[in-house]
Design an enzyme around this catalytic site. Structure first.
Site, PDB file in Angstrom:
ATOM      1  N   LYS A  19       0.861  -1.187   0.000  1.00  0.00           N
ATOM      2  CA  LYS A  19       0.000   0.000   0.000  1.00  0.00           C
ATOM      3  C   LYS A  19       0.886   1.222   0.000  1.00  0.00           C
ATOM      4  CE  LYS A  19      -4.501   0.635   0.077  1.00  0.00           C
ATOM      5  NZ  LYS A  19      -5.523  -0.260  -0.459  1.00  0.00           N
TER       6      LYS A  19
HETATM    7  P1  NAD Z   1     -12.946   7.429  -2.864  1.00  0.00           P
HETATM    8  O1  NAD Z   1     -11.970   8.464  -2.458  1.00  0.00           O
HETATM    9  O2  NAD Z   1     -13.306   7.304  -4.313  1.00  0.00           O
HETATM   10  O3  NAD Z   1     -14.322   7.616  -2.052  1.00  0.00           O
HETATM   11  C1  NAD Z   1     -14.387   7.687  -0.656  1.00  0.00           C
HETATM   12  C2  NAD Z   1     -15.787   8.127  -0.266  1.00  0.00           C
HETATM   13  O4  NAD Z   1     -15.930   8.048   1.147  1.00  0.00           O
HETATM   14  C3  NAD Z   1     -16.111   9.576  -0.645  1.00  0.00           C
HETATM   15  O5  NAD Z   1     -17.470   9.661  -1.042  1.00  0.00           O
HETATM   16  C4  NAD Z   1     -15.916  10.324   0.676  1.00  0.00           C
HETATM   17  O6  NAD Z   1     -16.640  11.549   0.738  1.00  0.00           O
HETATM   18  C5  NAD Z   1     -16.448   9.276   1.636  1.00  0.00           C
HETATM   19  N1  NAD Z   1     -16.024   9.468   3.020  1.00  0.00           N
HETATM   20  C6  NAD Z   1     -14.799   9.776   3.494  1.00  0.00           C
HETATM   21  N2  NAD Z   1     -14.826   9.860   4.834  1.00  0.00           N
HETATM   22  C7  NAD Z   1     -16.107   9.604   5.211  1.00  0.00           C
HETATM   23  C8  NAD Z   1     -16.773   9.556   6.451  1.00  0.00           C
HETATM   24  N3  NAD Z   1     -16.120   9.816   7.603  1.00  0.00           N
HETATM   25  N4  NAD Z   1     -18.096   9.255   6.450  1.00  0.00           N
HETATM   26  C9  NAD Z   1     -18.747   9.000   5.305  1.00  0.00           C
HETATM   27  N5  NAD Z   1     -18.174   9.023   4.093  1.00  0.00           N
HETATM   28  C10 NAD Z   1     -16.875   9.333   4.055  1.00  0.00           C
HETATM   29  O7  NAD Z   1     -12.378   6.054  -2.320  1.00  0.00           O
HETATM   30  P2  NAD Z   1     -12.734   4.565  -2.825  1.00  0.00           P
HETATM   31  O8  NAD Z   1     -11.721   4.165  -3.832  1.00  0.00           O
HETATM   32  O9  NAD Z   1     -14.190   4.483  -3.136  1.00  0.00           O
HETATM   33  O10 NAD Z   1     -12.400   3.724  -1.508  1.00  0.00           O
HETATM   34  C11 NAD Z   1     -13.338   3.549  -0.451  1.00  0.00           C
HETATM   35  C12 NAD Z   1     -12.919   2.379   0.412  1.00  0.00           C
HETATM   36  O11 NAD Z   1     -12.850   1.195  -0.398  1.00  0.00           O
HETATM   37  C13 NAD Z   1     -11.539   2.499   1.066  1.00  0.00           C
HETATM   38  O12 NAD Z   1     -11.556   1.831   2.307  1.00  0.00           O
HETATM   39  C14 NAD Z   1     -10.632   1.759   0.101  1.00  0.00           C
HETATM   40  O13 NAD Z   1      -9.421   1.319   0.715  1.00  0.00           O
HETATM   41  C15 NAD Z   1     -11.546   0.599  -0.268  1.00  0.00           C
HETATM   42  N6  NAD Z   1     -11.208  -0.073  -1.506  1.00  0.00           N
HETATM   43  C16 NAD Z   1     -11.115   0.611  -2.682  1.00  0.00           C
HETATM   44  C17 NAD Z   1     -10.817  -0.077  -3.852  1.00  0.00           C
HETATM   45  C18 NAD Z   1     -10.768   0.606  -5.193  1.00  0.00           C
HETATM   46  O14 NAD Z   1     -10.635  -0.090  -6.202  1.00  0.00           O
HETATM   47  N7  NAD Z   1     -10.910   1.922  -5.277  1.00  0.00           N
HETATM   48  C19 NAD Z   1     -10.581  -1.461  -3.809  1.00  0.00           C
HETATM   49  C20 NAD Z   1     -10.701  -2.135  -2.584  1.00  0.00           C
HETATM   50  C21 NAD Z   1     -11.017  -1.437  -1.460  1.00  0.00           C
END
Ligand code: NAD
Length: 431
Positions: free
Chosen positions: A120
């Protein structure tokens, strides 16, 4: 109604979030190691990241001033293959958080049986406070600082919180300029025009929905009779909400960092996405539903709760308010170990992050395989592969859980840790 929306958490609010995530990851490993009766040396090897790089990232701002940001890349374990893991741009990212996320990547790749170790990366920054030029300069400087660690055979970054396919394009270009030729396989989650895979953009969300449907089948529930709330309306949450709706689930609430929006009759998720596209505004401002807070979303009377934002969304403090009977972890580490125990005692089914959100890394693997062979598969080829991997992994986790009377999380960790422990043991200790 501003009183019903949230203030964004400050870095200080989440100051210990990284430490909490790391101790949760270590506690999960300790439980699996105990179950598998791993010897102390092997347990210690698995608890310790292989490499942790801390870099400074000087950023020249548009006004000519300079600030120095902190960046990280952690490779947790490389026994099963090259390191794989996202890059996060977030103001509270720190080495503890990145280390926890790298460890979860190791188990995730092992649970779904793809030949990667876990990694990461992060820069401690609020990307929304930067201009596009500043974001590009920061991304290129961060990439150049971690250059000795990354590469298609070494460590392959991908998007995570606060990064997207444009950031991956800049990373791929920076690496390629240094190599002297195009190296598409150095990152995944790239735009299709430069070697990205069809189906990657929605892969994590599709995996979340496939896991949800598999869990509902196991519980004997009809998706069309279920309601859901999705926390986080980013890359994972927005498409998970949309795909759930397409499978007949009534999505009654979604949220972002500034608040949530609720309609008990079900939200028109596609319309919400269209209305918000390109606008720097919260879902809570959408006029077609009622604004509520993130705390209220977590406690809604729904069947399915999908935390898809950050770590520690469900903790000892708010687990008492959770009414959902199925939780599917789109985010990494959204449930604290204390909350997890309470949910297990109450008979709530939790599909753990390392299984539920593995769709992203599965299609990242397919993108990398296409890049290494100069191939471009169609969406159907990618999708059928993803479905087969998630369905097989889910069935295996369920069979271990049923066989040994364990939660899905404990079963998934036992499978992942066991596969990595076997690889470490077979390869032996050099010198
Ligand atoms: P992103 O930045 O695209 O979106 C994050 C979202 O969460 C945004 O809408 C933001 O406003 C919201 N957010 C942040 N803090 C918050 C809070 N305290 N309360 C409510 N909403 C909140 O990120 P993403 O890529 O969608 O990732 C989200 C999660 O999924 C993370 O834990 C990431 O590690 C995990 N993840 C992502 C991927 C990927 O392919 N992008 C793959 C596996 C896991």
């Amino acid at each position: 109604m501003p009183s019903q929306t949230d203030s964004p958490p400050t870095p200080a609010d989440r100051q210990s979030a990284g430490a909490a995530a790391r101790s949760a990851a270590l506690a999960q490993l300790a439980a699996a190691a105990d179950h598998l009766k791993l010897d102390a040396g092997l347990h210690e090897t698995l608890a310790t990241p292989r490499r942790s790089l801390t870099v400074s990232v000087p950023l020249r701002h548009d006004d000519g001033g300079t600030t120095v940001l902190h960046g990280y890349r952690v490779q947790h374990n490389l026994a099963r293959g090259p390191a794989k893991g996202g890059v996060r741009f977030h103001p509270s990212a720190d080495l503890d958080e990145v280390t926890a996320l790298a460890m979860w990547m190791t188990w995730k790749c092992a649970v779904v049986g793809i030949p990667y170790g876990g990694a990461k990366g992060a820069v401690t920054v609020d990307p929304n406070a930067l201009s596009k030029g500043e974001l590009e300069r920061m991304t290129r400087r961060y990439t150049s600082e971690i250059l000795p660690l990354i590469g298609p055979e070494r460590d392959i970054p991908a998007p995570d919180v606060g990064t997207d396919e444009q950031v991956m394009a800049w990373m791929m270009d920076t690496y390629s300029v240094n190599a002297g030729y195009s190296v598409p396989g150095v990152v995944t989650g790239k735009p299709i025009a430069i070697g990205g895979s069809r189906g990657r953009a929605g892969a994590t969300s599709l995996g979340v929905v496939l896991a949800t449907l598999a869990a509902l089948r196991r519980l004997g529930r009809d998706p069309r009779a279920c309601t859901a709330a999705v926390q986080g309306f980013g890359k994972v949450g927005a498409l998970a909400a949309r795909y759930l709706s397409e499978h007949g689930v009534r999505v009654v609430a979604v949220s972002d960092v500034l608040g949530a929006t609720h309609d008990p009759r079900g939200l028109d998720v596609v319309q919400l996405q269209l209305d918000l596209a390109g606008q720097d505004t919260s879902v809570a401002t959408w006029p077609d539903a009622t604004p509520i807070s993130n705390a209220e979303l977590i406690g809604l009377d729904v069947d399915i709760l999908v935390p898809a934002a950050l770590e520690n969304a469900i903790t000892a403090d708010n687990v008492g308010s959770v009414q959902a009977t199925l939780i599917v972890e789109g985010a990494n580490g959204p449930t604290s170990p204390e909350a997890d125990e309470v949910l297990a005692d109450r008979g709530v089914t939790v599909v753990p992050d390392i299984l539920a959100n593995a769709g992203g890394v599965v299609v990242s693997y397919l993108e990398w395989v296409q890049n290494l062979q100069y191939l471009a598969w169609n969406e159907q080829q990618v999708r059928s592969h993803l479905e087969a991997v998630i369905d097989d992994a889910f069935a295996h986790v369920v069979s271990v859980a049923d066989d040994k009377h364990l939660s899905l999380r404990r079963a998934a960790h036992i499978i992942g840790v066991d596969r990595v422990a076997q690889a470490v043991t077979l390869r032996g200790l050099y010198p």
